[in-house]
Motif scaffolding. Structure first.
Motif, PDB file in Angstrom:
ATOM      1  N   ASN A 223      -9.214  33.567 -33.090  1.00 27.26           N
ATOM      2  CA  ASN A 223      -8.234  32.487 -32.918  1.00 27.26           C
ATOM      3  C   ASN A 223      -8.715  31.136 -33.428  1.00 27.26           C
ATOM      4  O   ASN A 223      -8.291  30.098 -32.937  1.00 27.26           O
ATOM      5  N   LYS A 224      -9.611  31.108 -34.411  1.00 23.86           N
ATOM      6  CA  LYS A 224     -10.187  29.834 -34.840  1.00 23.86           C
ATOM      7  C   LYS A 224      -9.923  29.537 -36.313  1.00 23.86           C
ATOM      8  O   LYS A 224      -9.873  30.439 -37.142  1.00 23.86           O
ATOM      9  N   GLU A 243      -4.532  30.215 -30.971  1.00 30.26           N
ATOM     10  CA  GLU A 243      -3.944  31.381 -31.619  1.00 30.26           C
ATOM     11  C   GLU A 243      -2.784  31.008 -32.543  1.00 30.26           C
ATOM     12  O   GLU A 243      -2.633  31.598 -33.616  1.00 30.26           O
ATOM     13  N   SER A 244      -1.984  30.026 -32.155  1.00 31.54           N
ATOM     14  CA  SER A 244      -0.841  29.634 -32.991  1.00 31.54           C
ATOM     15  C   SER A 244      -1.306  29.050 -34.319  1.00 31.54           C
ATOM     16  O   SER A 244      -0.786  29.404 -35.389  1.00 31.54           O
ATOM     17  N   TYR A 246      -4.169  29.560 -35.720  1.00 31.60           N
ATOM     18  CA  TYR A 246      -4.829  30.666 -36.418  1.00 31.60           C
ATOM     19  C   TYR A 246      -3.795  31.533 -37.144  1.00 31.60           C
ATOM     20  O   TYR A 246      -3.969  31.865 -38.329  1.00 31.60           O
ATOM     21  N   GLU A 247      -2.701  31.882 -36.464  1.00 27.55           N
ATOM     22  CA  GLU A 247      -1.670  32.717 -37.077  1.00 27.55           C
ATOM     23  C   GLU A 247      -0.969  31.986 -38.228  1.00 27.55           C
ATOM     24  O   GLU A 247      -0.646  32.592 -39.255  1.00 27.55           O
ATOM     25  N   MET A 248      -0.732  30.677 -38.069  1.00 25.85           N
ATOM     26  CA  MET A 248      -0.128  29.899 -39.156  1.00 25.85           C
ATOM     27  C   MET A 248      -1.032  29.875 -40.377  1.00 25.85           C
ATOM     28  O   MET A 248      -0.570  29.999 -41.517  1.00 25.85           O
ATOM     29  N   MET A 249      -2.349  29.736 -40.131  1.00 22.36           N
ATOM     30  CA  MET A 249      -3.295  29.717 -41.239  1.00 22.36           C
ATOM     31  C   MET A 249      -3.300  31.056 -41.972  1.00 22.36           C
ATOM     32  O   MET A 249      -3.386  31.108 -43.207  1.00 22.36           O
ATOM     33  N   LYS A 250      -3.191  32.145 -41.242  1.00 21.04           N
ATOM     34  CA  LYS A 250      -3.141  33.469 -41.852  1.00 21.04           C
ATOM     35  C   LYS A 250      -1.903  33.615 -42.736  1.00 21.04           C
ATOM     36  O   LYS A 250      -1.975  34.178 -43.837  1.00 21.04           O
ATOM     37  N   VAL A 251      -0.763  33.102 -42.270  1.00 21.03           N
ATOM     38  CA  VAL A 251       0.467  33.176 -43.077  1.00 21.03           C
ATOM     39  C   VAL A 251       0.303  32.382 -44.368  1.00 21.03           C
ATOM     40  O   VAL A 251       0.662  32.857 -45.457  1.00 21.03           O
ATOM     41  N   ILE A 252      -0.249  31.175 -44.269  1.00 28.47           N
ATOM     42  CA  ILE A 252      -0.482  30.349 -45.463  1.00 28.47           C
ATOM     43  C   ILE A 252      -1.409  31.068 -46.432  1.00 28.47           C
ATOM     44  O   ILE A 252      -1.185  31.080 -47.646  1.00 28.47           O
TER      45      ILE A 252
END
Length: 262
Positions: A223-224, A243-244, A246-252
């Motif tokens: 989550n970092k 976590e939010s 982290y998930e946004m970064m993964k989408v980008i």
């Protein structure tokens, strides 16, 4: 100061300066504050403040002698009993704190709804963030944008080698989007020459002119997200544990990954 006495005094909560002042009084008997300050090599105001604290702790008392206030430690033969009582009090305090830990954790958990953000300055701070990339007992996939030339220039060679080795050892796979360069193209062959095929990094490249920052942005762990700036006069890092984010970064990252090539 005898090392064993210094150790015991620290164990019962005295600071280095408090221990020095107490030992002066223990050895000399009733003494003026000015004399204690001179022997302890402290200024008078500091010495007086320390003596007041030691008086409150029951280790020092005052006595009027020749019209002046002098201070003395408790009698040497009383010191072992005092130390034993303090140890018992500390042990009791420890038990009480341990009982309250669940309540403290509840209070912390209430605050954990908001993202936890840490800012690190300087080379040592940035190195601590790289260490945090490896602080896991579980394998994960690291996703990042990076200017590899800047990273290799910044990190000591022995640390970089250890960092690469630890990533493989801990099962941390890497997908990266790198600023295109000769070194970046040799990432898997020169920086990871002995890496198992299954752990080889998957790399896509962006033209150097389209990569405007010196450093890296990395999604890691569970989550970092870390943002590391390696510009010479601004070396610093930001870590967001949420976590939010982290998930946004993964989408980008996935959007960028699908728009670039190896």
């Amino acid at each position: 100061m005898p090392p064993i006495i210094a150790k015991v005094l620290k164990e019962i909560g005295l600071s280095d300066k408090e221990a020095v002042v107490f030992l002066v009084l223990l050895e000399r008997g009733p003494t003026l504050v000015s004399s204690v300050a001179q022997i302890a090599k402290l200024n008078r105001t500091t010495t007086y403040g320390i003596i007041k604290e030691l008086v409150q702790r029951g280790l020092v008392s005052s006595v009027q002698k020749q019209g002046a206030t002098r201070y003395q430690s408790i009698a040497p033969e009383l010191l072992p009993g005092y130390i034993e009582r303090r140890r018992e009090e500390l042990a009791e305090n420890k038990k009480n704190i341990e009982k309250e830990l669940p309540q403290i954790e509840l209070l912390r958990n209430k605050r954990s709804i908001l993202p936890k953000i840490q800012f690190h300055e300087g080379a040592e701070g940035v190195m601590a963030v790289y260490d945090d990339h490896l602080a896991t007992d579980e394998p994960y996939e690291m996703l990042g944008f990076a200017d590899l030339d800047q990273i290799v220039k910044f990190l000591p060679q022995n640390y970089l080698t250890k960092y690469m080795r630890e990533k493989e050892k801990r099962g941390i796979k890497v997908r990266g989007i790198f600023a295109d360069s000769e070194l970046a193209r040799k990432y898997t062959t020169e920086l990871h020459p002995n890496t198992r095929e299954s752990m080889r990094a998957a790399i896509h490249y962006l033209p150097k002119e389209n990569f405007p920052f010196k450093g890296e942005i990395t999604a890691y762990g569970k989550n970092k997200v870390s943002i590391i700036n390696l510009k010479e006069d601004q070396v610093s890092a930001l870590v967001v544990a949420d976590e939010s984010f982290y998930e946004m970064m993964k989408v980008i990252f996935e959007l960028a990954w699908n728009g670039t090539s190896s």
